[in-house]
Design an enzyme around this catalytic site. Sequence first.
Site, mmCIF file in Angstrom:
data_model
loop_
_atom_site.group_PDB
_atom_site.id
_atom_site.type_symbol
_atom_site.label_atom_id
_atom_site.label_comp_id
_atom_site.label_asym_id
_atom_site.label_seq_id
_atom_site.Cartn_x
_atom_site.Cartn_y
_atom_site.Cartn_z
ATOM 1 N N ASP A 497 30.531 36.888 37.366
ATOM 2 C CA ASP A 497 31.167 35.594 37.126
ATOM 3 C C ASP A 497 30.072 34.571 37.373
ATOM 4 O OD1 ASP A 497 32.467 33.197 37.171
ATOM 5 O OD2 ASP A 497 33.912 33.720 38.720
ATOM 6 N N ASN A 499 30.127 31.417 36.447
ATOM 7 C CA ASN A 499 30.651 30.055 36.556
ATOM 8 C C ASN A 499 29.896 29.098 35.638
ATOM 9 O OD1 ASN A 499 32.957 29.703 38.311
ATOM 10 N ND2 ASN A 499 31.667 30.516 39.953
#
Length: 612
Positions: A497, A499
């Site tokens: 992840d 972001n």
Amino acid sequence: MIGKFINFCSPHSTYYQQLRATALSTSLRSLRPHSTAVDMDKVYLRNAQNTDELHITFRYANQALKLDRSFNFCRRMDERVDEALIRIRNNVEKELTKKSKKKAKGAATVETPLPANPNEIIVEFRRDGSDERILGVTFEELLKNLEDGLKLRIQETNFDVLLNQPWIDSVQLPSSILAGFPVYPLKLELEFASREHSTAEWYRAVKPANGIFNEQVNWERCAEGLIYQTSSSDIDHHLKLVIRPGNEQGLLGPATECISKLPVQPGPSDCPFEQRHQYTKQPLSGPNDIRVVSYNLLADLYADGDYARKTLFPYCAANALKIDYRKQLFIKELLGYNADLICLQEVDLKIFEHDLKHVLHSFSGIMTPKGTCAEGVALFYRISRFELLKNYVLHLGDNISTLPVFTPLWNRIKHNEQLAKRICERSTTLQLSLLQLKETGRYVLVANTHLYFHPDADHIRLLQIGFSLIFVEHIYKQVIKERNISSQNIGLIFCGDFNSVPECGIYKLMTEQFVGSDFVDWSSNEEQAVKDVELRQPFLMNSACGTPLYTNYTTLFAACLDYIFYQSDSFDLLQSVPLPTLEQLSENEAIPSIKFPSDHVALIADLAFKSR
């Protein structure tokens, strides 16, 4: 009947308060977390390695007085047996006295009256074939020789003394059990035993009208093994799990049973991940093929609180936000992907230890917490296909100012004090694992991370991936040199992840290998703006799942944040599993929901090493 446990221990024992609380617990079997079927003629002594505590458990019965109780004492190995015998005698006498008084109220005479003097109640240790009581020695001395047979006598009952038999300290079933999903014991704590050598059986029954599961309840046998796949026929039934702990010598200890607090509930139907399972019905069969999953599970740490319920995920049904509900969904989802490599983010330590490690039994798992945080990243690799050669952990904030390999980049940003302070305070972690395919001998370097989340931190995330790729390149070259392998026989897979949306610098750096000093991300925070820094990386990387509209979908934010990047000169992409549709994601407004266990969706891709 399995009687209530009565617990007594030395006041100076570290377990004193816990055992005292257990002693005061209710005698209703339906309310106890678990009960152990202790044999009538045996006393179990347990002394865990590197401890001085000795646990003594036995079951004593007196039919005339209708007494049937299990006693559990906690003593010390350096204690004289005389002192412990006095304590045992006092507490047995206390129970006998209570039963004797009750008997006297209902009958004119008692067939087996108690001795007038409690000291006349016989409680003693003897060796087989000897009439001599054993006194004046410590438990440590007493237990040095058990070959001659050791007996504990209480009144007319003689118990065989057994030391360090397979034993269950603690077990419980989940508070939420959904039909159509796997169920398994939580916090199964074993002594002198292992899961793989223990036996387990599942039963089901409808709770009686009086609410008590007694001996008259008819339990229907369901399955064997520690994991049970529930079905719709289990709805409204309580489940009972009976486990016999065992060791590698084939010895089985006393059985322990545990009954679920709540009945099996209907599970959600037509979960979108079940449609995705149609693409992954079977594991990959090619010796160079690798199925990769990357998934942010949404740590309970961030979902269990007022802020999560009222601000982040107010649209999610309260019960569907609880980890006991959500984990049933993501475990079934993960199992159905038949993956070879599973990279997870936001993994609660408790979920890794008590759930994933045991349910993903075809895998070996590596957990890497984010600093002192109770969540982190985890890698699971299929044991039959991979051998783990080495695992590297890089806590970025702790190391970017000290590792020599980072010096050139660090020297360009360290003079901006606010920037340096902010990036060094982050707990962001990179997990890097070197695996080898058992069939072909080829190497896979698997990176897994979860980058900083803040909206004004594009520059921080870009630096974090820059430092991470410097470290990956360093290890990559080191592996090639130390193992004398060609670049054709090793490939990099980078999951996480990040972001970061595709328009930001991370995607550009990964897929184009370069981010210039004038890129917009460097100025996402004016006071911490990064000056005169450009990033390069040597790997030809592609995104296996492309750039879908959404890998994260909430009412506050929805975008593509998760990626499986793979080295395109080492691997071919065989397939990527289609992501859920917008209609599915928004069916219950956003995710998580009753059908989605996380605010992210899993990415699944099948890769294959290129022909040599």
